[in-house]
Design an enzyme around this catalytic site. Structure first.
Site, PDB file in Angstrom:
ATOM      1  N   ARG A 138      -7.125 -22.732  -2.321  1.00 54.09           N
ATOM      2  CA  ARG A 138      -7.785 -22.681  -1.019  1.00 54.09           C
ATOM      3  C   ARG A 138      -7.887 -21.207  -0.636  1.00 54.09           C
ATOM      4  O   ARG A 138      -6.999 -20.407  -0.950  1.00 54.09           O
ATOM      5  CB  ARG A 138      -6.991 -23.447   0.036  1.00 54.09           C
ATOM      6  CG  ARG A 138      -6.800 -24.926  -0.274  1.00 54.09           C
ATOM      7  CD  ARG A 138      -5.948 -25.599   0.792  1.00 54.09           C
ATOM      8  NE  ARG A 138      -5.769 -27.037   0.530  1.00 54.09           N
ATOM      9  CZ  ARG A 138      -4.757 -27.556  -0.159  1.00 54.09           C
ATOM     10  NH1 ARG A 138      -3.811 -26.752  -0.648  1.00 54.09           N
ATOM     11  NH2 ARG A 138      -4.675 -28.871  -0.344  1.00 54.09           N
ATOM     12  N   LYS A 164      -0.525 -26.343   1.832  1.00 53.00           N
ATOM     13  CA  LYS A 164      -0.480 -27.100   3.085  1.00 53.00           C
ATOM     14  C   LYS A 164       0.874 -27.770   3.264  1.00 53.00           C
ATOM     15  O   LYS A 164       1.478 -28.228   2.301  1.00 53.00           O
ATOM     16  CB  LYS A 164      -1.581 -28.169   3.074  1.00 53.00           C
ATOM     17  CG  LYS A 164      -2.976 -27.644   3.386  1.00 53.00           C
ATOM     18  CD  LYS A 164      -3.951 -28.796   3.531  1.00 53.00           C
ATOM     19  CE  LYS A 164      -5.330 -28.307   3.955  1.00 53.00           C
ATOM     20  NZ  LYS A 164      -6.286 -29.431   4.131  1.00 53.00           N
ATOM     21  N   HIS A 231     -15.601 -22.432  -0.072  1.00 53.27           N
ATOM     22  CA  HIS A 231     -14.880 -23.644  -0.441  1.00 53.27           C
ATOM     23  C   HIS A 231     -15.496 -24.297  -1.669  1.00 53.27           C
ATOM     24  O   HIS A 231     -14.811 -25.022  -2.399  1.00 53.27           O
ATOM     25  CB  HIS A 231     -14.851 -24.623   0.728  1.00 53.27           C
ATOM     26  CG  HIS A 231     -13.747 -25.626   0.645  1.00 53.27           C
ATOM     27  ND1 HIS A 231     -12.412 -25.269   0.639  1.00 53.27           N
ATOM     28  CD2 HIS A 231     -13.756 -26.976   0.527  1.00 53.27           C
ATOM     29  CE1 HIS A 231     -11.660 -26.348   0.540  1.00 53.27           C
ATOM     30  NE2 HIS A 231     -12.455 -27.398   0.466  1.00 53.27           N
ATOM     31  N   ARG A 234     -13.719 -23.698  -4.982  1.00 53.64           N
ATOM     32  CA  ARG A 234     -12.629 -24.639  -5.278  1.00 53.64           C
ATOM     33  C   ARG A 234     -13.199 -25.937  -5.857  1.00 53.64           C
ATOM     34  O   ARG A 234     -12.676 -26.468  -6.839  1.00 53.64           O
ATOM     35  CB  ARG A 234     -11.844 -24.896  -3.996  1.00 53.64           C
ATOM     36  CG  ARG A 234     -10.710 -25.916  -4.082  1.00 53.64           C
ATOM     37  CD  ARG A 234      -9.926 -25.868  -2.776  1.00 53.64           C
ATOM     38  NE  ARG A 234      -9.108 -27.045  -2.530  1.00 53.64           N
ATOM     39  CZ  ARG A 234      -7.851 -27.190  -2.945  1.00 53.64           C
ATOM     40  NH1 ARG A 234      -7.281 -26.239  -3.660  1.00 53.64           N
ATOM     41  NH2 ARG A 234      -7.161 -28.276  -2.644  1.00 53.64           N
ATOM     42  N   HIS A 257      -3.128 -31.219  -3.849  1.00 55.41           N
ATOM     43  CA  HIS A 257      -3.431 -32.380  -3.013  1.00 55.41           C
ATOM     44  C   HIS A 257      -2.173 -33.214  -2.807  1.00 55.41           C
ATOM     45  O   HIS A 257      -1.446 -33.479  -3.759  1.00 55.41           O
ATOM     46  CB  HIS A 257      -4.496 -33.259  -3.688  1.00 55.41           C
ATOM     47  CG  HIS A 257      -5.842 -32.629  -3.730  1.00 55.41           C
ATOM     48  ND1 HIS A 257      -6.793 -32.938  -4.679  1.00 55.41           N
ATOM     49  CD2 HIS A 257      -6.419 -31.687  -2.927  1.00 55.41           C
ATOM     50  CE1 HIS A 257      -7.885 -32.237  -4.458  1.00 55.41           C
ATOM     51  NE2 HIS A 257      -7.677 -31.465  -3.418  1.00 55.41           N
ATOM     52  N   TYR A 266     -13.265 -36.034  -6.769  1.00 55.63           N
ATOM     53  CA  TYR A 266     -13.850 -35.198  -7.820  1.00 55.63           C
ATOM     54  C   TYR A 266     -14.112 -35.988  -9.099  1.00 55.63           C
ATOM     55  O   TYR A 266     -14.490 -35.418 -10.112  1.00 55.63           O
ATOM     56  CB  TYR A 266     -12.906 -34.039  -8.169  1.00 55.63           C
ATOM     57  CG  TYR A 266     -12.664 -33.086  -7.027  1.00 55.63           C
ATOM     58  CD1 TYR A 266     -13.552 -32.065  -6.732  1.00 55.63           C
ATOM     59  CD2 TYR A 266     -11.537 -33.209  -6.223  1.00 55.63           C
ATOM     60  CE1 TYR A 266     -13.332 -31.190  -5.688  1.00 55.63           C
ATOM     61  CE2 TYR A 266     -11.305 -32.340  -5.171  1.00 55.63           C
ATOM     62  CZ  TYR A 266     -12.205 -31.331  -4.914  1.00 55.63           C
ATOM     63  OH  TYR A 266     -11.981 -30.477  -3.873  1.00 55.63           O
TER      64      TYR A 266
END
Length: 288
Positions: A138, A164, A231, A234, A257, A266
């Site tokens: 990210r 995150k 973005h 990515r 993730h 994806y």
């Protein structure tokens, strides 16, 4: 407002609408459909009428309902301003939940076209964007990296990312061009601790702002004649991994993730990749 009034006001509304011809045609079709239903059922354009209208067409896909609802919201706002309605009947309508769009990545050759326009003296920019593209970081993770997060031990080059939710992960640096660029960049820095990418405005180091980095990337993309957000770098990395046959579990770990459902977005592979996989499976069956 009844069907007859809606019919009379639709063209006035469309004439005031500053939209493309395609959008005007879509709005006209949506309003004509509602007009026909109101006339057929004897209902009027109010809150109860709209709830009944959408209930009668409950089989519409969420995207279809969302589009028609947007048309009606804009028409009702227009009608309110002209005192054709005394209240907005769309306010109590519940917005349909739309599935997240499938992430769209660019092909490697398109990304390389953008890299090619970055001036040689902008080594920091080139490295930052290359790092995001080759690792799937990210942009916030890349901007928050410190020099000490890098381990460039030969044969085991990797970096540690704080993602995150404060979750740490290790990302393999498996692209020789990226590794060599990192080594060259580190030799130019006058420090061994602190943020890897720093602003150089007025000769003072400090954190790079996302907005300024985004603007620089957009400028390079325009020079290359391409539309590409940061973005999407990515997304492009993830798409390459999927098309290369890397498992979703591995991609999930690399991208950081929390849920596999995010990674599943994806999972749309190219036709060529899918065909090759089926052929390998078929050959394995015949070889038994």
């Amino acid at each position: 407002m009844d069907a007859s009034t809606l019919q009379n006001q639709t063209e006035r509304f469309l004439a005031d609408l500053k939209r493309s011809p395609q959008t005007v045609r879509a709005y006209r079709a949506d309003l004509r459909h509602l007009e026909g239903w109101l006339e057929e059922t004897g209902r009027i354009l109010n809150g109860e009428g709209l709830e009944a209208y959408f209930a009668a067409h409950h089989r519409w896909a969420p995207a279809t309902r969302s589009r028609k609802q947007t048309t009606l919201e804009r028409f009702c706002r227009w009608a309110l301003q002209r005192e054709l309605l005394d209240r907005d009947p769309t306010l109590l309508l519940e917005r349909p939940r739309l599935p997240p769009p499938h992430p769209r990545g660019l092909r490697r050759e398109e990304i390389e076209r953008i890299f090619a326009v970055i001036p040689a003296e902008q080594a920091r920019d080139a490295l930052l964007f290359r790092l995001v593209f080759e690792t799937g970081l990210r942009i916030g993770e890349a901007l928050g990296m410190h020099v000490e997060d890098l381990d460039l031990t030969r044969g085991d080059e990797h970096l540690t990312v704080l993602g995150k939710g404060g979750r740490k992960r290790t990302v393999l640096l498996d692209d020789p061009r990226l590794v060599n660029a990192l080594r060259r960049y580190l030799r130019t820095l006058g420090y061994t601790h602190g943020l890897l990418f720093q602003a150089t405005k007025n000769g003072r180091g400090g954190p790079l702002r996302y907005q300024s980095v985004q603007e620089r990337w957009q400028g390079y993309a325009r020079q290359a004649g391409l539309a590409c957000t940061l973005h999407q770098l990515r997304h492009s990395h993830a798409t390459e991994l999927v098309n290369g046959g890397v498992s979703l579990a591995t991609i999930r770990k690399r991208l950081g993730h929390q849920h596999i459902q995010t990674t599943l977005r994806y999972a749309e592979v190219s036709d060529g990749t899918a065909d090759a996989e089926v052929r390998r499976w078929r050959r394995s069956q015949h070889g038994r």
